[in-house]
Scaffold this active site. Structure first.
Site, PDB file in Angstrom:
ATOM      1  N   SER A  85       0.835  -1.205   0.000  1.00  0.00           N
ATOM      2  CA  SER A  85       0.000   0.000   0.000  1.00  0.00           C
ATOM      3  C   SER A  85       0.873   1.260   0.000  1.00  0.00           C
ATOM      4  CB  SER A  85      -0.942  -0.048   1.206  1.00  0.00           C
ATOM      5  OG  SER A  85      -1.955   0.919   1.094  1.00  0.00           O
TER       6      SER A  85
ATOM      7  N   HIS B  96      -7.163  -6.037   0.222  1.00  0.00           N
ATOM      8  CA  HIS B  96      -6.047  -5.091   0.245  1.00  0.00           C
ATOM      9  C   HIS B  96      -4.824  -5.614   0.998  1.00  0.00           C
ATOM     10  CE1 HIS B  96      -3.922  -1.365  -0.017  1.00  0.00           C
ATOM     11  NE2 HIS B  96      -3.870  -1.233   1.293  1.00  0.00           N
TER      12      HIS B  96
ATOM     13  N   ASP C  93     -10.039  -4.957  -4.167  1.00  0.00           N
ATOM     14  CA  ASP C  93      -9.352  -4.216  -3.110  1.00  0.00           C
ATOM     15  C   ASP C  93     -10.255  -3.052  -2.717  1.00  0.00           C
ATOM     16  OD1 ASP C  93      -7.691  -2.365  -1.716  1.00  0.00           O
ATOM     17  OD2 ASP C  93      -5.909  -3.109  -2.710  1.00  0.00           O
TER      18      ASP C  93
END
Length: 259
Positions: free
Chosen positions: A93, A224, A194
């Site tokens: 991320s 995610h 996600d």
């Protein structure tokens, strides 16, 4: 302020190949710990720092910004390059954006990049309101634990501090401008489903980097936080194969240095 259980930084002294792992926004090293331990068990030197303002309480994060988070991983990378012959950077991320910036700025000191669901932009109408909203509202609902696997939980904040979110927005813009400077081999793994970072962010990264050795892998079974999800083992295996291809001297099984 005490660190949340499981959110502690992790370090393992292994061989001549080093790996830096960067966790995500409002998350902690816990989301990357199984990956770090997997690589450590196979003889690599591993560094997984705790980013400033993370791993305690969200109010602490209000006092930090992207410069603090980047400085922490930059320091960790310099420590690894001083000790190891080859160094790879990995991130989840926002950690993916941190890893990509390290690659852009450190050039040949980084041998390869592995990113999982990398963030590239703060999306939605709320993003446009951040410059003003952050002065009116301290936080909004959290983004932690977007995981498909039952019983798997991410140690992260249940609130997103808006001052920090505004800084993240600025950081993503900065990194986006630097992506053409990324020339290293790149392994990008992303989840089509996600709920935090859309697939468009991965597509943007792939379109803008200058790397010619690029591998894209879809994580069909995960959301995610794929490093704690159904596809976690695949991420670990693919990353080790990627590192092994680029640094054939990697010790594949077991550490000869102990610990």
């Amino acid at each position: 302020m005490p660190v949340l259980p499981g959110a502690e930084p992790y370090r393992h002294e292994g061989g001549e190949v080093g790996v830096l792992l960067c966790h995500g926004f409002t998350g902690s090293p816990q989301s990357m710990r199984p990956w770090a331990e997997y690589l450590a068990e196979r003889g690599l030197t591993v560094s997984l720092p705790l980013l400033p303002g993370h791993g305690t309480r969200w109010q602490d994060m209000q006092l930090t910004g992207w410069q603090d988070w980047y400085a922490e991983v930059d320091k960790a990378l310099r420590e690894l390059t001083a000790r190891c012959a080859r160094v790879f950077v990995c991130g989840l991320s926002m950690g993916g954006a941190l890893a990509l910036r390290l690659a852009a700025r450190h050039g040949d000191a980084v041998s390869g990049v592995v990113v999982v669901n990398p963030g590239n932009k703060v999306h939605g109408l709320a993003a446009r309101a951040l410059p003003v909203a952050r002065h009116l509202v301290p936080s909004t609902k959290g983004i932690a634990s977007d995981i498909a696997k039952p019983g798997s939980v991410e140690v992260g904040y249940d609130r997103v501090p808006l001052h920090a979110a505004h800084s993240l927005r600025n950081f993503f813009r900065l990194v986006d401008g630097e992506l053409p400077q990324v020339t290293q081999p790149l392994l990008l793994l992303h989840s089509p489903q996600d709920h935090v970072v859309p697939p468009a962010d991965s597509a943007r990264v792939l379109a803008r980097v200058s790397s010619t050795d690029v591998t894209e892998i879809l994580l069909e079974q995960s959301y995610h936080v794929a490093t704690l999800d159904h596809d976690a083992e695949r991420i670990f295996d693919e990353s080790l194969a990627f590192i092994g291809r680029l640094a054939p001297d990697v010790v594949e099984k077991g550490s000869t240095t102990g610990g």
